[in-house]
Enzyme design. Sequence first.
Site, mmCIF file in Angstrom:
data_model
loop_
_atom_site.group_PDB
_atom_site.id
_atom_site.type_symbol
_atom_site.label_atom_id
_atom_site.label_comp_id
_atom_site.label_asym_id
_atom_site.label_seq_id
_atom_site.Cartn_x
_atom_site.Cartn_y
_atom_site.Cartn_z
ATOM 1 C CG HIS A 128 -1.902 0.966 1.435
ATOM 2 N ND1 HIS A 128 -1.657 2.280 1.766
ATOM 3 C CD2 HIS A 128 -3.250 0.858 1.306
ATOM 4 C CE1 HIS A 128 -2.806 2.933 1.844
ATOM 5 N NE2 HIS A 128 -3.788 2.095 1.570
ATOM 6 C CG ASP A 205 0.302 -2.711 6.229
ATOM 7 O OD1 ASP A 205 -0.687 -2.822 6.973
ATOM 8 O OD2 ASP A 205 0.311 -1.986 5.208
ATOM 9 C CD GLN A 208 -7.134 -4.641 3.858
ATOM 10 O OE1 GLN A 208 -8.084 -5.374 4.108
ATOM 11 N NE2 GLN A 208 -7.289 -3.366 3.531
ATOM 12 C CE LYS A 231 -7.961 0.029 5.641
ATOM 13 N NZ LYS A 231 -6.740 -0.073 4.835
ATOM 14 C CB CYS A 369 -3.635 3.186 -1.570
ATOM 15 S SG CYS A 369 -4.795 4.459 -1.133
#
Length: 411
Positions: A128, A205, A208, A231, A369
């Site tokens: 991202h 990261d 997600q 999220k 993104c």
Amino acid sequence: MSEGTKRPFSVREIREEFPALRQLIYNKNLIYFDNGATSQKPKIVLDAINMYYSKDNANIHRGVHFMSQKATTEYEASRITIQKYINAKKSEEIIFTKGTTDGINLVAYSFGELLSAGDEIIITAMEHHSNIVPWQMLCQRKGLKLRVVPINKKGELIMSEYDNMLNSKTKLVAVTHISNTLGTINPVKEMGAKAHAVGAKILVDGAQSIQHMSIDVKDMDCDFFVFSGHKVFGPTGIGVLYGKEAILDSMPPYQGGGDMISKVTFERTTYNELPFKFEAGTPHIAGGICLGKAFEFLSSLDMVAIQKYEKELAEYAQDMLDTFEGCRIIGEAKNKTSVVSFVMEGIHPFDIGTLLDKQGIAVRTGHHCTQPLMDFFGIPGTVRASFAFYNTREEVDKFIEAVEKSINMLK
Ligand SMILES: *Cc1c(COP(=O)(O)O)cnc(C)c1O
């Protein structure tokens, strides 16, 4: 994972707890397939937001009065809920941030201060923008070299290239756990072990992954893990940076101000202990408290059953889309979940998204993104359906019908 009894997974029951799902859009039942961009919020979070601002609102860590102490207790209890959920060793390792972007910038700035010209940072081709740009800025500032692990046409990292890139100059590997565009699940534990073998650290990261699988930072043995509250069924404007205590201790503060100090004079300031060293200023108190509620909610769920359910949902959607002539699935990794990105020959993704919207279906269109990833696949963008545990097979059926209708209108 925290202890306690998990209730058996029932999508019907779970949907009851998300009021936003029960609404009509253009007179059609909402189908919300934009969970990769942000998730809807359960009642326990909504009630906590209302409760905080209607009753408990006070600043934390400084008041002698009842309300301030109550807010402080709840804010710190939330930190512990999150610590337990991700199985961090200590609550001091949980730093509240504004979100994933903020957490990565914190590490890029502060950990970056420990690096010097010639050092190398590794990212991947599927990151991202918020896991690309902060490292580019750091590399410019400090004269470091940024290296990018390439992917194959299926959207999987080419691990032999990663192996070749690692060397004694590598100081940090920053990689997404799950790609927001492709759904690829990356082997972060293996990548971390290899990074550690050359003396480098790894930042994962988790924007997600935290909402789709159980996360255990001890088992993953990552040095940093970042995610956004919004999220994972919590509020916007709050997120978490997990970092190993010894590493966080070695890093200088990111921002200066109130709460992050232990003593200030005009000659010299000494800094507060973890986690406060990295939490300058009045934080998003309601956000922190309510994110804790989101994790209380998640703790009651069976994440193993949920991961299986979401994977099946995404595979079902992908298999159905694949039957359309001219449909190209973007991201066909063997190990993927929760996201289906596609393009239709001769049709702009935006046009499909617009027609789906008119049928009450929320998807995302564009580059998500991840512009370098779009360049790699030679496309301007995709239509992305991204799922959460409150989505159903019937919704996927309606989505497929709507896609078919949209294609026929645009052809
Ligand atoms: C959304 C996302 C981010 C950025 O999160 P923010 O909440 O916008 O800070 C970073 N990485 C991935 C993989 C994402 O999906």
